[in-house]
Motif scaffolding. Structure first.
Motif, PDB file in Angstrom:
ATOM      1  N   MET B 151       0.838  -1.532   0.129  1.00 13.12           N
ATOM      2  CA  MET B 151      -0.052  -0.240  -0.135  1.00 13.12           C
ATOM      3  C   MET B 151       1.011   1.153   0.132  1.00 13.12           C
ATOM      4  SD  MET B 151      -3.068  -1.132   2.637  1.00 13.12           S
ATOM      5  CE  MET B 151      -3.681  -0.122   2.953  1.00 13.12           C
ATOM      6  N   LEU B 155       0.334   3.949  -3.114  1.00 18.37           N
ATOM      7  CA  LEU B 155      -0.198   4.840  -2.944  1.00 18.37           C
ATOM      8  C   LEU B 155       0.751   5.981  -2.587  1.00 18.37           C
ATOM      9  CD1 LEU B 155      -3.159   3.262  -0.517  1.00 18.37           C
ATOM     10  CD2 LEU B 155      -3.125   4.128  -3.150  1.00 18.37           C
ATOM     11  N   MET B 177      -1.268   7.918   2.698  1.00 16.84           N
ATOM     12  CA  MET B 177      -0.807   6.367   3.636  1.00 16.84           C
ATOM     13  C   MET B 177      -0.897   8.117   4.568  1.00 16.84           C
ATOM     14  SD  MET B 177      -0.730   3.962   3.322  1.00 16.84           S
ATOM     15  CE  MET B 177      -0.685   2.401   4.147  1.00 16.84           C
ATOM     16  N   LEU B 186      -8.980   3.151   3.610  1.00 20.25           N
ATOM     17  CA  LEU B 186      -7.593   2.279   3.075  1.00 20.25           C
ATOM     18  C   LEU B 186      -7.784   1.018   3.915  1.00 20.25           C
ATOM     19  CD1 LEU B 186      -4.905   4.699   2.476  1.00 20.25           C
ATOM     20  CD2 LEU B 186      -6.294   4.074   0.778  1.00 20.25           C
ATOM     21  N   SER B 190      -8.565  -2.148   1.761  1.00 20.92           N
ATOM     22  CA  SER B 190      -7.054  -3.677   1.364  1.00 20.92           C
ATOM     23  C   SER B 190      -7.587  -3.946   2.599  1.00 20.92           C
ATOM     24  CB  SER B 190      -5.877  -2.833   2.476  1.00 20.92           C
ATOM     25  OG  SER B 190      -6.100  -2.420   3.974  1.00 20.92           O
TER      26      SER B 190
END
Lengths: 300, 323
Positions: B151, B155, B177, B186, B190
């Motif tokens: 991630m 991102l 993030m 997120l 995820s």
């Protein structure tokens, strides 16, 4: 073959397939991207030139990673912990599951309740932490193999399996021949139970291989770090290049950027190295997982 | 209740056994079957140590001055002082709010694996069906640490693919993030990426048991596919749906704690600090063991209460229940 589908059903099928393809791509792409980025030129990756296939092919990253002792030690440690916990788990779970599958066992409802209750009510992190510490397992490799060795879900699966795969008549005729429970367990139940033992092994290995939290709680000694904790340091706490943090001011901007790009490359490669073993095994083991979940869902 | 063994049944059939007879009979049974109990004993001891001892340890939530060294605290009850301290602390409102937001957000995505299973079930090509299944549940086997680091890459505002696309479309790069407003989304997305395919397995299994003559009958009556799904398949697998939903409710406040912990940083912690991570922080990192135990206990009790309530509700309306 004549197609009996109505017009609306045909449209439905098309939309359905299109949506599934979107799901497929969304699932695969992040992992695929990491793989191609790990063998591409980091400059091109950061410029956004790499998205469908590798560009500026190089394996420089991997040559660093395979020489990195931390990752290799992490690998070795995780392997030991996974094997260790699995053995302990089998010894504790399989005989118990068999005994609890026996309809003639008294108080077995009560004993089952004793196990199942812990699925729904737990002491929480802190009391668990205190107990493990008081048992003297701080910084001990046992703290990563013992506390989760009995998994009640696996116990239920194995019990259900034995219940439906070992006919009562088999036990009765063995008992008539003077076979006691232990012998019956060793010479009949274990061979019949190979399939379920394989499933419990897989569940244990995967769970242990991917776990990091207990190591975070109990292990301070870096030599005992399992792979996931090493990865957390390298990938999330951004410490891949040793000494990358200090003395940066002394370097030229180009040097800083070069290091940054190399760090990116190493992280991509590290992710690939970390997921490779499970991904290679995955096609062979996934059937067993599905089977395990099916057995577990019959009653559980 | 344990079933009577055959000889016990015979005795009970003739006359009410006296206490002495009962004991005698039990001893005989144990002499014959003691091995079964020896098989279970190690597991019982293990669960006693690692599951029940911590439950007993919950008592430190109600006393003061716990010391890790001695493992003891003051003997007297502290009148819920730790709980009151939590209610009055500045963390209370944000931590509870974040926990509820993320829990309900996750719960709202609960039907997605069901939808995925229905879609996979409708795919006509067997090969395609198998491929989608196999690919969608692969991420379940990737560790949380790796998922979170993917991630970070994906991102990232500097090298992330998502931001490249945003910039290509003329937008501003977003540091996902590190953004408090993106944190919960997120996390939930995820989790879906990682588990939707895996959670669909059980629905798929239930769907494969749908009686195909019902489908054919509906088809002959002119039902289209959506109608068959809605009026035949979903009612058929309803018991499975109810059971899984109850089990999910019992975990309502149990947020994928490891992932939240890994996703947290100084910038996004305002929306990602949940009860479990706060327990970890105040308990382990700040060594306030008794206080953190009290906070953790609140979560356990609320979860347990929701589970019991949901189970009762399901029994009343659906005639299915967990116990």
């Amino acid at each position: 073959m004549v197609d009996f589908r109505s017009r609306s059903d045909r449209i439905f099928d098309r939309i359905n397939v299109a949506l599934l393809v979107v799901v497929l791509v969304a699932t695969l792409y992040p992992v695929y991207f990491v793989v191609i980025a790990s063998v591409s030129s980091p400059t091109l990756v950061s410029a956004g030139h790499v998205y469908l296939w590798p560009d500026g092919f190089n394996v420089e990253g991997y040559s660093y990673i395979l020489r990195d002792k931390r990752i290799m030690f992490g690998y070795r440690n995780s392997l030991i912990y996974a094997v260790g916990q699995t053995i302990i788990s089998l010894v504790l779970t399989i005989p118990a599951a068999y005994a609890l599958s026996r309809r003639d066992m008294r108080w077995r409802g009560l004993i089952m309740f004793y196990f199942v209750f812990t699925l729904y009510f737990t002491g929480g992190i802190i009391p668990f932490y205190v107990v493990v510490l008081k048992l003297g397992l701080k910084d001990s490799v046992w703290s990563l193999m013992l506390p989760n060795a009995v998994n009640v879900f696996n116990l239920i699966i194995a019990r259900t399996f034995f219940q439906s795969n070992i006919p009562d008549e088999l036990l009765e005729s063995a008992q008539l021949d003077g076979c006691n429970n232990t012998r019956f367990f060793v010479s009949i139940v274990l061979p019949v139970g190979q399939a379920i033992i394989a499933i419990v092994v897989l569940f244990n290995v995967v769970q242990n291989w991917n776990a990091f939290f207990h190591a975070l709680l109990f292990i301070n000694d870096q030599a005992k770090y399992p792979l996931q904790l090493v990865l957390r340091r390298l990938l999330i706490l951004n410490q891949l290049l040793s000494g990358g943090g200090e003395g940066l001011e002394a370097l030229s901007p180009e040097e800083i950027q070069r290091r940054q790009l190399l760090a990116d490359l190493l992280r991509y490669g590290t992710i690939v190295v970390a997921i490779a073993p499970l991904m290679i095994l995955y096609p062979f083991i996934q059937r067993h997982f599905v089977k395990g979940i099916m057995v577990g869902s019959i009653k559980g | 209740m344990p079933r009577q063994t055959d000889d016990a049944g015979a005795v009970a059939g003739l006359h009410r056994p006296s206490a002495a007879e009962k004991i005698h009979e039990t001893v005989r049974y144990l002499l014959r079957s003691w091995e079964l109990y020896a098989f279970v004993l190690p597991a019982i001891i293990h669960v006693l140590l690692f599951r029940y001892l911590p439950i007993y340890g919950l008592r430190i939530a109600f006393t003061d001055g716990f010391s890790l060294r001695s493992g003891r605290s003051a003997p007297e009850w502290n009148e819920f002082a730790h709980f009151i301290r939590f209610f009055n602390s500045a963390y209370f409102i944000p931590v509870i709010r974040n926990t509820i937001v993320i829990s309900l957000y996750s719960l709202a995505t609960w039907p997605i694996p069901l939808a995925l299973a229905l879609m996979i079930n409708e795919a006509r090509s067997r090969f395609f069906k198998k491929s989608v299944q196999m690919v969608t549940y692969a991420p379940h086997f990737i560790s949380t640490v790796v998922v979170v680091s993917i991630m970070y890459f994906f991102l990232s505002p500097r090298i992330g693919v998502v931001n490249s696309v945003i910039q290509l479309l003329g937008g501003e790069a977003i540091f996902f993030m590190a953004s408090p407003s993106w944190g919960p989304s997120l996390f939930v997305l995820s989790e879906l990426w990682q588990n939707a395919g895996f959670n669909a397995i059980i629905f798929l299994a239930a769907l494969s048991a749908v009686d195909s003559s019902l489908r054919e009958a509906a088809f002959c009556d002119g039902a289209n596919k959506l109608q068959i799904i809605w009026h035949v398949e979903i009612p058929w697998i309803m018991p499975t749906i109810v059971i899984l939903f109850i089990m999910r409710l019992g975990q309502l406040l149990t947020i994928g704690f490891e992932k939240v912990l890994l996703m947290q940083n100084d910038l996004n912690i305002s929306t990602l600090e949940v009860v479990a991570t706060y327990t970890y922080r105040s308990g382990i990192l700040q060594s306030q063991y008794d206080y953190a135990t009290a906070v953790g206990l609140l979560e356990t009790v609320v979860n347990f209460a929701i589970l019991v309530a949901a189970n009762r509700l399901a029994r009343r309306i659906g005639q299915t229940s967990l116990w």
